[in-house]
Motif scaffolding. Structure first.
Motif, PDB file in Angstrom:
ATOM      1  N   LEU A 151      10.608   4.918  -0.916  1.00  0.00           N
ATOM      2  CA  LEU A 151      11.454   5.085  -2.095  1.00  0.00           C
ATOM      3  C   LEU A 151      12.645   5.979  -1.787  1.00  0.00           C
ATOM      4  N   TYR A 152      13.832   5.484  -2.107  1.00  0.00           N
ATOM      5  CA  TYR A 152      15.047   6.273  -1.896  1.00  0.00           C
ATOM      6  C   TYR A 152      14.961   7.615  -2.614  1.00  0.00           C
ATOM      7  N   GLN A 153      14.510   7.588  -3.884  1.00  0.00           N
ATOM      8  CA  GLN A 153      14.544   8.789  -4.713  1.00  0.00           C
ATOM      9  C   GLN A 153      13.557   9.868  -4.286  1.00  0.00           C
ATOM     10  N   THR A 154      12.550   9.524  -3.481  1.00  0.00           N
ATOM     11  CA  THR A 154      11.605  10.547  -3.024  1.00  0.00           C
ATOM     12  C   THR A 154      11.828  10.930  -1.565  1.00  0.00           C
ATOM     13  N   GLY A 155      12.777  10.268  -0.924  1.00  0.00           N
ATOM     14  CA  GLY A 155      13.083  10.592   0.460  1.00  0.00           C
ATOM     15  C   GLY A 155      12.043  10.116   1.455  1.00  0.00           C
ATOM     16  N   ASP A 156      11.208   9.143   1.061  1.00  0.00           N
ATOM     17  CA  ASP A 156      10.205   8.596   1.983  1.00  0.00           C
ATOM     18  C   ASP A 156      10.890   8.017   3.210  1.00  0.00           C
ATOM     19  N   ASP A 157      10.242   8.193   4.357  1.00  0.00           N
ATOM     20  CA  ASP A 157      10.776   7.616   5.581  1.00  0.00           C
ATOM     21  C   ASP A 157       9.635   7.231   6.512  1.00  0.00           C
ATOM     22  N   THR A 158       8.658   6.527   5.984  1.00  0.00           N
ATOM     23  CA  THR A 158       7.516   6.091   6.776  1.00  0.00           C
ATOM     24  C   THR A 158       7.978   5.026   7.765  1.00  0.00           C
ATOM     25  N   GLN A 159       7.538   5.151   8.993  1.00  0.00           N
ATOM     26  CA  GLN A 159       7.877   4.191  10.035  1.00  0.00           C
ATOM     27  C   GLN A 159       6.750   3.164  10.172  1.00  0.00           C
ATOM     28  N   THR A 160       7.100   1.959  10.552  1.00  0.00           N
ATOM     29  CA  THR A 160       6.127   0.876  10.709  1.00  0.00           C
ATOM     30  C   THR A 160       5.044   1.254  11.715  1.00  0.00           C
ATOM     31  N   THR A 161       5.398   1.939  12.794  1.00  0.00           N
ATOM     32  CA  THR A 161       4.394   2.322  13.796  1.00  0.00           C
ATOM     33  C   THR A 161       3.362   3.295  13.220  1.00  0.00           C
ATOM     34  N   GLU A 162       3.803   4.235  12.370  1.00  0.00           N
ATOM     35  CA  GLU A 162       2.876   5.166  11.703  1.00  0.00           C
ATOM     36  C   GLU A 162       1.878   4.396  10.850  1.00  0.00           C
ATOM     37  N   LEU A 163       2.417   3.480  10.080  1.00  0.00           N
ATOM     38  CA  LEU A 163       1.610   2.689   9.165  1.00  0.00           C
ATOM     39  C   LEU A 163       0.616   1.812   9.923  1.00  0.00           C
ATOM     40  N   THR A 164       1.067   1.211  10.998  1.00  0.00           N
ATOM     41  CA  THR A 164       0.195   0.347  11.807  1.00  0.00           C
ATOM     42  C   THR A 164      -0.997   1.131  12.333  1.00  0.00           C
TER      43      THR A 164
ATOM     44  N   SER B 143       0.489  -8.092   9.938  1.00  0.00           N
ATOM     45  CA  SER B 143       1.867  -7.712  10.194  1.00  0.00           C
ATOM     46  C   SER B 143       2.194  -6.577   9.230  1.00  0.00           C
ATOM     47  N   VAL B 144       2.913  -5.578   9.712  1.00  0.00           N
ATOM     48  CA  VAL B 144       3.226  -4.407   8.900  1.00  0.00           C
ATOM     49  C   VAL B 144       4.732  -4.301   8.724  1.00  0.00           C
ATOM     50  N   THR B 145       5.147  -4.078   7.471  1.00  0.00           N
ATOM     51  CA  THR B 145       6.561  -3.963   7.154  1.00  0.00           C
ATOM     52  C   THR B 145       6.788  -2.765   6.252  1.00  0.00           C
ATOM     53  N   THR B 146       7.874  -2.056   6.497  1.00  0.00           N
ATOM     54  CA  THR B 146       8.310  -1.034   5.553  1.00  0.00           C
ATOM     55  C   THR B 146       9.680  -1.446   5.037  1.00  0.00           C
ATOM     56  N   ARG B 147       9.892  -1.252   3.750  1.00  0.00           N
ATOM     57  CA  ARG B 147      11.165  -1.584   3.113  1.00  0.00           C
ATOM     58  C   ARG B 147      11.651  -0.377   2.332  1.00  0.00           C
ATOM     59  N   GLN B 148      12.939  -0.283   2.139  1.00  0.00           N
ATOM     60  CA  GLN B 148      13.560   0.762   1.339  1.00  0.00           C
ATOM     61  C   GLN B 148      13.838   0.210  -0.057  1.00  0.00           C
ATOM     62  N   GLY B 149      13.729   1.040  -1.079  1.00  0.00           N
ATOM     63  CA  GLY B 149      14.051   0.594  -2.417  1.00  0.00           C
ATOM     64  C   GLY B 149      13.901   1.686  -3.453  1.00  0.00           C
ATOM     65  N   PHE B 150      14.369   1.366  -4.664  1.00  0.00           N
ATOM     66  CA  PHE B 150      14.240   2.293  -5.787  1.00  0.00           C
ATOM     67  C   PHE B 150      13.004   1.980  -6.614  1.00  0.00           C
TER      68      PHE B 150
ATOM     69  N   ILE C 152       0.832  -1.203   0.000  1.00  0.00           N
ATOM     70  CA  ILE C 152       0.000   0.000   0.000  1.00  0.00           C
ATOM     71  C   ILE C 152       0.864   1.250   0.000  1.00  0.00           C
ATOM     72  N   ARG C 153       0.235   2.350  -0.364  1.00  0.00           N
ATOM     73  CA  ARG C 153       0.895   3.652  -0.307  1.00  0.00           C
ATOM     74  C   ARG C 153       0.575   4.291   1.039  1.00  0.00           C
ATOM     75  N   TYR C 154       1.474   5.123   1.482  1.00  0.00           N
ATOM     76  CA  TYR C 154       1.240   5.886   2.703  1.00  0.00           C
ATOM     77  C   TYR C 154       1.731   7.300   2.476  1.00  0.00           C
ATOM     78  N   PRO C 155       0.984   8.315   2.884  1.00  0.00           N
ATOM     79  CA  PRO C 155      -0.307   8.240   3.548  1.00  0.00           C
ATOM     80  C   PRO C 155      -1.329   7.509   2.670  1.00  0.00           C
ATOM     81  N   LEU C 156      -2.262   6.850   3.354  1.00  0.00           N
ATOM     82  CA  LEU C 156      -3.255   6.046   2.651  1.00  0.00           C
ATOM     83  C   LEU C 156      -4.096   6.898   1.709  1.00  0.00           C
ATOM     84  N   THR C 157      -4.157   6.483   0.468  1.00  0.00           N
ATOM     85  CA  THR C 157      -5.074   7.100  -0.478  1.00  0.00           C
ATOM     86  C   THR C 157      -6.393   6.334  -0.373  1.00  0.00           C
TER      87      THR C 157
END
Length: 149
Positions: free
Chosen positions: A45-58, A71-78, A11-16
């Motif tokens: 996404l590295y290129q957009t500077g996203d830094d969402t934390q798992t607790t925010e998402l949960t 279970s909620v996971t955040t990963r970094q990537g391009f 999913i995207r965050y903030p939630l659309t």
């Protein structure tokens, strides 16, 4: 003994609105496939500077899922689609639920050229095993329609 169905929903965050509908569909799917292991994934996404934390998402998804545990996971990537594929492989997902791409043809082609909005469902279908079901939720419909290939 019952087999556990592993469901991955990126999913995207903030939630659309579309992400919330896709997430709600995945929650109902997990409920219908009980026992199920619902895994929610967000890609920073590295290129957009996203830094969402798992607790925010949960916190953000808790009201959308009602009584379904996830279970909620955040990963970094391009590339979103590559990270989703890696996560699906790592958790051995049985079902991946993604929102269907609802763009007009010319816009879809332009975005694909710019690699701005990947067609995740197509990418995953081409690269996952036949054991993994890819479900695309038409989030534009009032009652989500699902395409499963």
């Amino acid at each position: 003994m019952t087999d556990l169905t592993t469901i991955l929903v990126p999913i995207r965050y903030p939630l659309t609105d579309k992400s919330a509908r896709t997430l709600a569909f995945a929650g109902r799917l997990a409920h219908d496939h009980a026992p199920a292991d619902l895994q929610v994934l967000h890609v920073n996404l590295y290129q957009t500077g996203d830094d969402t934390q798992t607790t925010e998402l949960t916190r953000a998804i808790s009201s959308t899922l009602d009584d379904v545990e996830a279970s909620v996971t955040t990963r970094q990537g391009f590339l979103v689609e590559e990270v989703i594929l890696e996560e699906a492989t790592q958790i051995d997902a049985d079902i991946i639920v993604v929102g269907a791409n609802q763009q007009s043809t010319w816009r879809r082609l332009l975005r694909r050229l710019l690699q701005d909005d990947p067609e995740v469902g197509s990418f995953l279908r081409e690269r996952t095993t036949n054991d993994t079901e890819i479900m695309e939720v038409d989030t534009a419909a009032e009652t989500p329609a699902v395409e499963s290939v």
